[in-house]
Design a protein around this motif. Structure first.
Motif, PDB file in Angstrom:
ATOM      1  N   GLN A  60       0.976  -1.073  -0.084  1.00  0.00           N
ATOM      2  CA  GLN A  60       0.025   0.220  -0.055  1.00  0.00           C
ATOM      3  C   GLN A  60       0.876   1.539  -0.019  1.00  0.00           C
ATOM      4  O   GLN A  60       0.561   2.198  -0.708  1.00  0.00           O
ATOM      5  N   ARG A  61       1.950   1.173   0.739  1.00  0.00           N
ATOM      6  CA  ARG A  61       2.838   2.239   0.709  1.00  0.00           C
ATOM      7  C   ARG A  61       3.513   2.694  -0.608  1.00  0.00           C
ATOM      8  O   ARG A  61       3.487   3.771  -1.013  1.00  0.00           O
ATOM      9  N   ILE A  62       3.760   1.578  -1.228  1.00  0.00           N
ATOM     10  CA  ILE A  62       4.388   1.762  -2.545  1.00  0.00           C
ATOM     11  C   ILE A  62       3.510   2.240  -3.746  1.00  0.00           C
ATOM     12  O   ILE A  62       3.552   3.411  -4.404  1.00  0.00           O
ATOM     13  N   THR A  63       2.202   1.803  -3.633  1.00  0.00           N
ATOM     14  CA  THR A  63       1.243   2.230  -4.673  1.00  0.00           C
ATOM     15  C   THR A  63       0.528   3.467  -4.336  1.00  0.00           C
ATOM     16  O   THR A  63       0.009   4.374  -5.121  1.00  0.00           O
ATOM     17  N   ALA A  65      -2.600   4.937  -0.969  1.00  0.00           N
ATOM     18  CA  ALA A  65      -3.662   4.115  -0.520  1.00  0.00           C
ATOM     19  C   ALA A  65      -4.708   4.048  -1.464  1.00  0.00           C
ATOM     20  O   ALA A  65      -5.643   3.027  -1.574  1.00  0.00           O
ATOM     21  N   GLU A  66      -4.947   5.169  -2.271  1.00  0.00           N
ATOM     22  CA  GLU A  66      -6.022   5.258  -3.476  1.00  0.00           C
ATOM     23  C   GLU A  66      -6.006   4.087  -4.393  1.00  0.00           C
ATOM     24  O   GLU A  66      -7.133   3.639  -4.880  1.00  0.00           O
ATOM     25  N   PHE A  67      -4.796   3.990  -4.783  1.00  0.00           N
ATOM     26  CA  PHE A  67      -4.626   2.866  -5.894  1.00  0.00           C
ATOM     27  C   PHE A  67      -4.697   1.441  -5.113  1.00  0.00           C
ATOM     28  O   PHE A  67      -5.256   0.558  -5.604  1.00  0.00           O
ATOM     29  N   PHE A  68      -4.275   1.279  -3.946  1.00  0.00           N
ATOM     30  CA  PHE A  68      -4.260  -0.030  -3.293  1.00  0.00           C
ATOM     31  C   PHE A  68      -5.674  -0.410  -2.899  1.00  0.00           C
ATOM     32  O   PHE A  68      -6.067  -1.392  -3.341  1.00  0.00           O
ATOM     33  N   ARG A  69      -6.383   0.680  -2.318  1.00  0.00           N
ATOM     34  CA  ARG A  69      -7.927   0.252  -2.195  1.00  0.00           C
ATOM     35  C   ARG A  69      -8.672   0.105  -3.361  1.00  0.00           C
ATOM     36  O   ARG A  69      -9.615  -0.716  -3.236  1.00  0.00           O
ATOM     37  N   GLN A 104       0.967  -3.618 -13.778  1.00  0.00           N
ATOM     38  CA  GLN A 104       2.048  -4.054 -14.787  1.00  0.00           C
ATOM     39  C   GLN A 104       3.342  -3.337 -14.771  1.00  0.00           C
ATOM     40  O   GLN A 104       4.607  -3.728 -14.931  1.00  0.00           O
ATOM     41  N   ALA A 105       3.040  -1.953 -14.383  1.00  0.00           N
ATOM     42  CA  ALA A 105       4.384  -1.024 -14.401  1.00  0.00           C
ATOM     43  C   ALA A 105       5.170  -1.278 -13.205  1.00  0.00           C
ATOM     44  O   ALA A 105       6.394  -0.964 -13.071  1.00  0.00           O
ATOM     45  N   LEU A 106       4.800  -2.179 -12.345  1.00  0.00           N
ATOM     46  CA  LEU A 106       5.618  -2.450 -11.035  1.00  0.00           C
ATOM     47  C   LEU A 106       5.622  -4.000 -11.121  1.00  0.00           C
ATOM     48  O   LEU A 106       5.045  -4.585 -10.437  1.00  0.00           O
ATOM     49  N   PRO A 107       6.511  -4.450 -11.962  1.00  0.00           N
ATOM     50  CA  PRO A 107       6.482  -6.104 -12.109  1.00  0.00           C
ATOM     51  C   PRO A 107       7.143  -6.805 -10.722  1.00  0.00           C
ATOM     52  O   PRO A 107       6.778  -7.917 -10.561  1.00  0.00           O
ATOM     53  N   TRP A 108       7.675  -5.912  -9.656  1.00  0.00           N
ATOM     54  CA  TRP A 108       8.275  -6.356  -8.713  1.00  0.00           C
ATOM     55  C   TRP A 108       7.380  -6.535  -7.435  1.00  0.00           C
ATOM     56  O   TRP A 108       7.560  -6.975  -6.253  1.00  0.00           O
ATOM     57  N   LEU A 109       5.872  -5.598  -7.652  1.00  0.00           N
ATOM     58  CA  LEU A 109       5.093  -5.509  -6.665  1.00  0.00           C
ATOM     59  C   LEU A 109       4.506  -6.836  -6.028  1.00  0.00           C
ATOM     60  O   LEU A 109       4.477  -6.821  -4.881  1.00  0.00           O
ATOM     61  N   ALA A 110       4.198  -7.764  -6.843  1.00  0.00           N
ATOM     62  CA  ALA A 110       3.548  -9.378  -6.496  1.00  0.00           C
ATOM     63  C   ALA A 110       4.780  -9.889  -5.566  1.00  0.00           C
ATOM     64  O   ALA A 110       4.162 -10.341  -4.688  1.00  0.00           O
ATOM     65  N   MET A 170      12.733  -0.875   2.160  1.00  0.00           N
ATOM     66  CA  MET A 170      12.337   0.488   1.914  1.00  0.00           C
ATOM     67  C   MET A 170      11.104   1.198   2.238  1.00  0.00           C
ATOM     68  O   MET A 170      10.914   2.352   2.753  1.00  0.00           O
ATOM     69  N   ASN A 171      10.277   0.125   2.207  1.00  0.00           N
ATOM     70  CA  ASN A 171       8.616   0.721   2.381  1.00  0.00           C
ATOM     71  C   ASN A 171       8.311   0.025   3.703  1.00  0.00           C
ATOM     72  O   ASN A 171       6.987  -0.135   3.912  1.00  0.00           O
ATOM     73  N   GLN A 172       9.059  -0.145   4.719  1.00  0.00           N
ATOM     74  CA  GLN A 172       8.465  -0.502   6.110  1.00  0.00           C
ATOM     75  C   GLN A 172       8.163   0.201   7.162  1.00  0.00           C
ATOM     76  O   GLN A 172       7.525   0.254   8.088  1.00  0.00           O
ATOM     77  N   ALA A 173       8.537   1.568   7.055  1.00  0.00           N
ATOM     78  CA  ALA A 173       8.351   2.957   7.742  1.00  0.00           C
ATOM     79  C   ALA A 173       8.197   3.862   7.152  1.00  0.00           C
ATOM     80  O   ALA A 173       8.342   4.207   5.729  1.00  0.00           O
TER      81      ALA A 173
END
Length: 257
Positions: A60-63, A65-69, A104-110, A170-173
């Protein structure tokens, strides 16, 4: 109506906004059935989206909140829960992300999602004493390659063609992540030797080596597979690091070759 039949009629529409309110649902005084069912349906959807946000905070932090939800809402509609335990929900979310058109623009997200899922599973895994670091010293060298290692219930591996551990860390905090300087593949080891879950990076050959050990292969076969993948594989360093990380619980001696 008996509860199993009532539940079967009531539940399907809770994650499908196109499904009408069940005919047998009644409200106090018989009023407002559709509106009240829609409110309940919305509450269920919001709760499941929040459960996904709690399980996958780095995603959620990478994307954002709006995109994630928005993405999570599609997942909720396609994959209703099968367990009353919310921490069990979302096991298919990493695969959903991998196939989600707008991710798809974030191939490492999964892969980051896979690490987060493994982190939660390790957190809830059964407690077991980790293997003592000196246990190998008592093994006859002639029997060393026949050894088998019993895995700790919390041990997990996530393989990625991307720097997924770096993105996860990087996105833990909160705050601004540091610039990403590496684009190499990263294989994650997730363990919980004590109260805290640890995510670490496996060296070259380490993932296939550990995968074979966790599957019950003897040390010799796992070592050969690791050298096939990575000729620079360091058996001593890998084995010591894995024991230190609490990957194993006991040794199972085998017969020498």
């Amino acid at each position: 109506m008996p509860w199993p039949e009532y539940s079967a009629a009531f539940a399907p529409g809770l994650t499908d906004p196109q499904c009408p309110a069940p005919a047998d649902v009644v409200a106090h005084g018989g009023k407002g059935v559709v509106r009240r069912y829609n409110v309940y349906r919305n509450n269920v959807t919001v709760s499941l989206i929040q459960a996904l946000a709690d399980i996958y905070p780095a995603v959620q932090r990478i994307t954002g909140a709006e995109f994630f939800r928005a993405m999570a809402r599609f997942h909720v509609r396609a994959t209703p829960p099968t367990s009353p335990l919310l921490f069990e929900y979302g096991r298919d979310f990493p695969a959903f992300i991998a196939a989600y058109e707008y991710a798809q623009a974030l191939p490492w997200l999964a892969d980051v999602a896979c690490i987060e899922r493994a982190w939660l599973d390790a957190y809830h895994a059964a407690d077991r004493p980790a293997l003592d670091a000196g246990a190998l010293a008592a093994i006859d060298p002639a029997r060393l390659m026949a050894l088998r290692f019993a895995p700790h219930p919390a041990a997990r591996i996530v393989r990625s063609r991307h720097p997924a551990i770096t993105f996860f860390t990087m996105n833990q905090a909160e705050g601004v992540p540091a610039p990403l300087h590496a684009h190499d593949a990263e294989d994650a080891l997730i363990t919980r030797p004590g109260p805290d879950v640890i995510v670490s990076r496996l060296p070259a050959g380490g993932a296939v080596f550990l995968t074979r050990l966790l599957a019950g292969d003897p040390l010799g076969a796992a070592t050969a597979a690791a050298f096939d993948e990575a000729p620079s594989f360091d058996l001593g360093a890998n084995l010591a690091g894995m024991i230190s990380a609490g990957v194993f619980t006991t040794l199972q001696p085998g017969e020498p070759a």
